[in-house]
Write an enzyme that holds these catalytic residues in place. Sequence first.
Site, mmCIF file in Angstrom:
data_model
loop_
_atom_site.group_PDB
_atom_site.id
_atom_site.type_symbol
_atom_site.label_atom_id
_atom_site.label_comp_id
_atom_site.label_asym_id
_atom_site.label_seq_id
_atom_site.Cartn_x
_atom_site.Cartn_y
_atom_site.Cartn_z
ATOM 1 N N HIS A 77 -3.542 6.961 2.827
ATOM 2 C CA HIS A 77 -3.904 5.663 2.243
ATOM 3 C C HIS A 77 -5.310 5.314 2.722
ATOM 4 O O HIS A 77 -5.611 5.419 3.914
ATOM 5 C CB HIS A 77 -2.890 4.605 2.688
ATOM 6 C CG HIS A 77 -3.323 3.223 2.362
ATOM 7 N ND1 HIS A 77 -3.793 2.874 1.115
ATOM 8 C CD2 HIS A 77 -3.380 2.086 3.107
ATOM 9 C CE1 HIS A 77 -4.118 1.590 1.118
ATOM 10 N NE2 HIS A 77 -3.880 1.091 2.319
ATOM 11 N N CYS A 84 0.815 -1.229 0.000
ATOM 12 C CA CYS A 84 0.000 0.000 0.000
ATOM 13 C C CYS A 84 0.843 1.271 0.000
ATOM 14 O O CYS A 84 0.336 2.356 -0.273
ATOM 15 C CB CYS A 84 -0.943 0.002 1.191
ATOM 16 S SG CYS A 84 -1.952 -1.475 1.294
ATOM 17 N N ASN A 128 -10.149 -0.529 -0.023
ATOM 18 C CA ASN A 128 -8.697 -0.407 -0.007
ATOM 19 C C ASN A 128 -8.137 -0.894 -1.341
ATOM 20 O O ASN A 128 -8.209 -2.084 -1.648
ATOM 21 C CB ASN A 128 -8.151 -1.252 1.151
ATOM 22 C CG ASN A 128 -6.641 -1.187 1.277
ATOM 23 O OD1 ASN A 128 -5.947 -0.680 0.391
ATOM 24 N ND2 ASN A 128 -6.118 -1.706 2.375
HETATM 25 N N1 ACO Z 1 -18.463 -9.283 8.953
HETATM 26 C C1 ACO Z 1 -18.906 -9.619 10.188
HETATM 27 N N2 ACO Z 1 -18.072 -9.982 11.170
HETATM 28 C C2 ACO Z 1 -16.760 -10.005 10.912
HETATM 29 C C3 ACO Z 1 -16.240 -9.659 9.643
HETATM 30 C C4 ACO Z 1 -17.150 -9.288 8.640
HETATM 31 N N3 ACO Z 1 -16.778 -8.942 7.413
HETATM 32 N N4 ACO Z 1 -14.901 -9.774 9.692
HETATM 33 C C5 ACO Z 1 -14.561 -10.159 10.926
HETATM 34 N N5 ACO Z 1 -15.692 -10.305 11.657
HETATM 35 C C6 ACO Z 1 -15.817 -10.723 13.047
HETATM 36 C C7 ACO Z 1 -14.641 -11.546 13.503
HETATM 37 O O1 ACO Z 1 -14.801 -12.898 13.109
HETATM 38 C C8 ACO Z 1 -14.709 -11.364 15.004
HETATM 39 O O2 ACO Z 1 -15.690 -12.227 15.507
HETATM 40 P P1 ACO Z 1 -15.449 -13.021 16.895
HETATM 41 O O3 ACO Z 1 -15.294 -11.930 17.922
HETATM 42 O O4 ACO Z 1 -16.681 -13.812 17.028
HETATM 43 O O5 ACO Z 1 -14.206 -13.813 16.674
HETATM 44 C C9 ACO Z 1 -15.243 -9.940 15.145
HETATM 45 O O6 ACO Z 1 -15.804 -9.584 13.877
HETATM 46 C C10 ACO Z 1 -14.168 -8.944 15.518
HETATM 47 O O7 ACO Z 1 -13.087 -9.151 14.658
HETATM 48 P P2 ACO Z 1 -11.825 -8.221 14.736
HETATM 49 O O8 ACO Z 1 -10.860 -8.646 13.690
HETATM 50 O O9 ACO Z 1 -11.355 -8.162 16.138
HETATM 51 O O10 ACO Z 1 -12.498 -6.838 14.349
HETATM 52 P P3 ACO Z 1 -11.858 -5.415 14.349
HETATM 53 O O11 ACO Z 1 -12.673 -4.499 15.125
HETATM 54 O O12 ACO Z 1 -10.383 -5.453 14.624
HETATM 55 O O13 ACO Z 1 -12.017 -4.983 12.825
HETATM 56 C C11 ACO Z 1 -10.688 -4.856 10.834
HETATM 57 C C12 ACO Z 1 -11.433 -5.761 11.802
HETATM 58 C C13 ACO Z 1 -11.709 -3.947 10.143
HETATM 59 C C14 ACO Z 1 -9.993 -5.699 9.786
HETATM 60 C C15 ACO Z 1 -9.679 -4.009 11.627
HETATM 61 O O14 ACO Z 1 -8.851 -4.824 12.411
HETATM 62 C C16 ACO Z 1 -8.829 -3.178 10.762
HETATM 63 O O15 ACO Z 1 -9.277 -2.209 10.200
HETATM 64 N N6 ACO Z 1 -7.539 -3.503 10.617
HETATM 65 C C17 ACO Z 1 -6.672 -2.809 9.739
HETATM 66 C C18 ACO Z 1 -6.415 -3.692 8.656
HETATM 67 C C19 ACO Z 1 -6.493 -3.071 7.314
HETATM 68 O O16 ACO Z 1 -7.057 -2.042 7.078
HETATM 69 N N7 ACO Z 1 -5.897 -3.783 6.416
HETATM 70 C C20 ACO Z 1 -5.879 -3.433 5.080
HETATM 71 C C21 ACO Z 1 -4.580 -3.791 4.513
HETATM 72 S S1 ACO Z 1 -3.262 -2.977 5.300
HETATM 73 C C22 ACO Z 1 -3.367 -1.468 4.905
HETATM 74 O O17 ACO Z 1 -3.820 -1.169 3.844
HETATM 75 C C23 ACO Z 1 -2.928 -0.500 5.847
#
Ligand code: ACO
Length: 337
Positions: free
Chosen positions: A264, A117, A294
């Site tokens: 980003h 990214c 993204n």
């Molecule tokens: N729909 C419904 N539930 C979901 C989904 C979905 N699409 N995806 C995950 N969940 C569930 C998980 O299974 C988990 O359930 P559980 O508690 O029963 O196990 C629950 O939601 C919480 O999951 P987390 O991963 O803890 O959720 P979080 O609040 O951290 O959000 C996210 C997840 C959006 C990916 C967040 O961690 C994030 O934004 N991370 C940054 C990653 C990113 O943006 N990456 C892109 C590439 S890197 C970059 O470009 C910078």
Amino acid sequence: MSTSPCATTIIGTGHFVPEKVLTNADLEKIVDTTDEWIVSRTGISERRIAADDEPTSHLATEAAKNAIENAGITAEDLDLIIVATVTPDTFFPATACYVQAKLGATNAVAFDISAACSGFLFALQTARHFINTGNRKTILIIGAEKLSSMVNWEDRNTCVLFGDGAGAAILQHRPLNEIQKTPTPTVLASVMGTNGALTDILRVKGGGSACPVTPENADDKLNTISMQGREVYKKAVTAMCQASEEAIEKAGLTAEDIKVVIPHQANIRIIEAIIDRLGLPRERAFVNVAKYGNTSAASIPIALDEACRSGVIKSGDHVLLVAFGAGLTWAATVVRW
Ligand code: ACO
């Protein structure tokens, strides 16, 4: 080429996104998710998906044509093309070579950069060195991705996040005295960094030489994106804040001088956390993550082009571009528009 002190200017921008829109409602039919979950956790409402006959080089070429037109030059004027991508058309040749052929940019040298990214800002910084050393005059840099080709459409943790698209910019060598007479967007400062100790928190594990995809492991989907979301989130906020502060200081400015931030576009919560930590009002960030998700290396140049064309960025504004991605990689650039 002039030997007087020179700088790197941005003389044109462009972008291209494929026609097909994949909404959160569409994803609700594919995996166990909801529009409410996706919007509240990421800010994403829809993303674009390229057609089978639209590889990354197609998206890149269309964005490049748009930037070339915007800059008022021709493809023959280009002497270097850098494509930042993690979804190349082929392992080799470089996607930049396909783009060169599609554009008819016969006077250019072409190569790819892989920094996930952060790729577009790594390309910008690389191009800037070519320009500031007098080695090249007019450079096309592109961030382009067809991430839909490496998403596991059964993994709700990742498939809701990504989209396809491309953005481009034309950089040109300009003597400082010319810029003083005719103000042109000028790169003031750039920083970049990597931390190879954390390669495993965001990657495509298989498909390369370390872990080829074979008939035996084909079902494991090793050639798709895997991510430890929370870890990535925390590292992204810290690194993007630090890089922003360093670049702003290097440009001789303070955060308050930054009129527009082009971050980003991974996640609205990451963007808001950075803006808050920089002590800026949230309106200073240009955000289009709701429309495209993204798009990795493409996200900053798409946002930059939209911000320019919609009049959000005005002549004289100080603009901060800031990125974070797999590697880990990060980068920030300050431009006086
Ligand atoms: N729909 C419904 N539930 C979901 C989904 C979905 N699409 N995806 C995950 N969940 C569930 C998980 O299974 C988990 O359930 P559980 O508690 O029963 O196990 C629950 O939601 C919480 O999951 P987390 O991963 O803890 O959720 P979080 O609040 O951290 O959000 C996210 C997840 C959006 C990916 C967040 O961690 C994030 O934004 N991370 C940054 C990653 C990113 O943006 N990456 C892109 C590439 S890197 C970059 O470009 C910078």
